[in-house]
Design an enzyme around this catalytic site. Sequence first.
Site, PDB file in Angstrom:
ATOM      1  N   ASP A   8       0.797  -1.233   0.000  1.00 41.22           N
ATOM      2  CA  ASP A   8       0.000   0.000   0.000  1.00 41.22           C
ATOM      3  C   ASP A   8       0.830   1.285   0.000  1.00 41.22           C
ATOM      4  O   ASP A   8       1.511   1.600   0.980  1.00 41.22           O
ATOM      5  CB  ASP A   8      -0.912   0.037   1.224  1.00 41.22           C
ATOM      6  CG  ASP A   8      -1.814  -1.180   1.345  1.00 41.22           C
ATOM      7  OD1 ASP A   8      -1.290  -2.314   1.266  1.00 41.22           O
ATOM      8  OD2 ASP A   8      -3.020  -1.011   1.546  1.00 41.22           O
ATOM      9  N   ASN A  67     -10.529  -0.914   0.007  1.00 36.79           N
ATOM     10  CA  ASN A  67     -11.743  -0.352   0.594  1.00 36.79           C
ATOM     11  C   ASN A  67     -11.838   1.162   0.459  1.00 36.79           C
ATOM     12  O   ASN A  67     -12.906   1.743   0.635  1.00 36.79           O
ATOM     13  CB  ASN A  67     -11.854  -0.757   2.073  1.00 36.79           C
ATOM     14  CG  ASN A  67     -10.646  -0.348   2.886  1.00 36.79           C
ATOM     15  OD1 ASN A  67      -9.514  -0.679   2.544  1.00 36.79           O
ATOM     16  ND2 ASN A  67     -10.872   0.365   3.974  1.00 36.79           N
ATOM     17  N   HIS A  68     -10.731   1.830   0.104  1.00 35.47           N
ATOM     18  CA  HIS A  68     -10.755   3.281  -0.101  1.00 35.47           C
ATOM     19  C   HIS A  68     -10.751   3.652  -1.592  1.00 35.47           C
ATOM     20  O   HIS A  68     -10.423   4.786  -1.945  1.00 35.47           O
ATOM     21  CB  HIS A  68      -9.547   3.932   0.580  1.00 35.47           C
ATOM     22  CG  HIS A  68      -9.599   3.877   2.073  1.00 35.47           C
ATOM     23  ND1 HIS A  68     -10.629   4.426   2.804  1.00 35.47           N
ATOM     24  CD2 HIS A  68      -8.737   3.326   2.977  1.00 35.47           C
ATOM     25  CE1 HIS A  68     -10.403   4.220   4.101  1.00 35.47           C
ATOM     26  NE2 HIS A  68      -9.270   3.551   4.224  1.00 35.47           N
ATOM     27  N   HIS A 148      -7.080  -7.785  -0.354  1.00 34.98           N
ATOM     28  CA  HIS A 148      -7.047  -6.606   0.507  1.00 34.98           C
ATOM     29  C   HIS A 148      -7.968  -6.856   1.706  1.00 34.98           C
ATOM     30  O   HIS A 148      -9.180  -6.674   1.628  1.00 34.98           O
ATOM     31  CB  HIS A 148      -7.531  -5.390  -0.299  1.00 34.98           C
ATOM     32  CG  HIS A 148      -7.199  -4.077   0.333  1.00 34.98           C
ATOM     33  ND1 HIS A 148      -5.948  -3.500   0.251  1.00 34.98           N
ATOM     34  CD2 HIS A 148      -7.955  -3.218   1.053  1.00 34.98           C
ATOM     35  CE1 HIS A 148      -5.956  -2.338   0.881  1.00 34.98           C
ATOM     36  NE2 HIS A 148      -7.159  -2.146   1.382  1.00 34.98           N
ATOM     37  N   HIS A 173      -3.553  -4.145   2.998  1.00 33.51           N
ATOM     38  CA  HIS A 173      -4.512  -3.464   3.863  1.00 33.51           C
ATOM     39  C   HIS A 173      -4.022  -3.221   5.283  1.00 33.51           C
ATOM     40  O   HIS A 173      -4.265  -2.157   5.831  1.00 33.51           O
ATOM     41  CB  HIS A 173      -5.865  -4.192   3.929  1.00 33.51           C
ATOM     42  CG  HIS A 173      -6.864  -3.515   4.820  1.00 33.51           C
ATOM     43  ND1 HIS A 173      -7.383  -2.259   4.538  1.00 33.51           N
ATOM     44  CD2 HIS A 173      -7.442  -3.891   6.002  1.00 33.51           C
ATOM     45  CE1 HIS A 173      -8.243  -1.911   5.501  1.00 33.51           C
ATOM     46  NE2 HIS A 173      -8.281  -2.870   6.388  1.00 33.51           N
ATOM     47  N   HIS A 175      -0.974  -2.867   6.331  1.00 32.41           N
ATOM     48  CA  HIS A 175       0.175  -1.949   6.290  1.00 32.41           C
ATOM     49  C   HIS A 175       1.365  -2.417   7.118  1.00 32.41           C
ATOM     50  O   HIS A 175       2.316  -1.658   7.319  1.00 32.41           O
ATOM     51  CB  HIS A 175      -0.218  -0.532   6.727  1.00 32.41           C
ATOM     52  CG  HIS A 175      -1.160   0.164   5.801  1.00 32.41           C
ATOM     53  ND1 HIS A 175      -1.370   1.531   5.839  1.00 32.41           N
ATOM     54  CD2 HIS A 175      -1.957  -0.308   4.814  1.00 32.41           C
ATOM     55  CE1 HIS A 175      -2.262   1.862   4.921  1.00 32.41           C
ATOM     56  NE2 HIS A 175      -2.634   0.757   4.286  1.00 32.41           N
TER      57      HIS A 175
END
Length: 258
Positions: A8, A67-68, A148, A173, A175
Site C-alpha cells: 500500500d 476499501n478506499h 485486501h 490493507h 500496512h
Amino acid sequence: MKILFIGDIFGSIGRDMINDYLHRLVNDLKIDFVIANVENTSHGKGLLKRHYDELSFCGIQAMTMGNHTFDKKELYDYIDEADKLVVPINQPKVLPGVKTRVFDVKGKKIRVTNVLGVAFMDSRYSNPFEAIDEYLDLKQDIHIIDFHGEATSEKIAFAHYVKDKASAVLGTHTHVQTADEKIIDGKLAFISDAGMTGPYMSAIGCDLDSIVKRLKGSSAPFIVAKSSGQLSGVVMTFENNSPIKIERILINQDHPYL
C-alpha cells in the site's frame, strides 16, 4: 520472469519512496513487471488522477485498490481511461471499474485481480470465496491476486482455496509486513501482508499522537504522519509460469537499501 509487488502506497511520503527507489529496484533486481496497491496514495485515502499519472510515469504497470477505492470522487471522472487500474471484484456492483486485467509482458499474459476481505471489514462486500470462482478458469500464464483484507486467517484460507488455479495471493490493507512468505505446495506464492510504502514512524501511515488521542476516546482526525519513509513489498520469481521464489523487500532508516 520477476515480478515486484509493492505494498500500500500511502500519501506523499509513499510516492516519494517510489520516486527514490523504484527505478533502482527494477534495474538492480532485473524486474520485468511492477504491481502496486495504490488505494491510499492521495493523502492517505483514494487516488487522484495526477497521482495515478505520477505512479505510471515512475514505472508502475498495474495498480490495485481496496476499501478506499472511491474515497476521492475524482476517480469517477477518469476510471474508464485508467488502463492500469484494477478494482475489487466483490465491491458493490453499482460501482464502476475493471475487476481483472491481463497485461502482456515479454510474451507472457499476466492477470492481476483485486479482492476485498470481509472479516472485520465493510459488510457491503460480497463473499470473496464465492466471488473469485468465476475468475479462476480464465486464460492467462500467471495470475496474481491482491487480497485486501484485515484478517490473516482469511488470507491464508483464501490462498489455500485458490492454490490450484492462481499463481500468487498477496495480502494488503494492514500496512504491516508479515514474515510468512512462502510457496504453497509448489504452486502459489503467498504472503499475508506485503506491508506499506509510506511514513515509517507512524501507526499504519497516520500520525502517532493523533491515533493515541482517538484510542483514548477523542474524535481527533486521522492525520498523515510526517517522518522518514519506507518501501515494502515482495519480489516473485517465476519459471515455466510457476513461482519458485518469493522474497520480501523492506527499505527504511533501519533497513537501508545498499
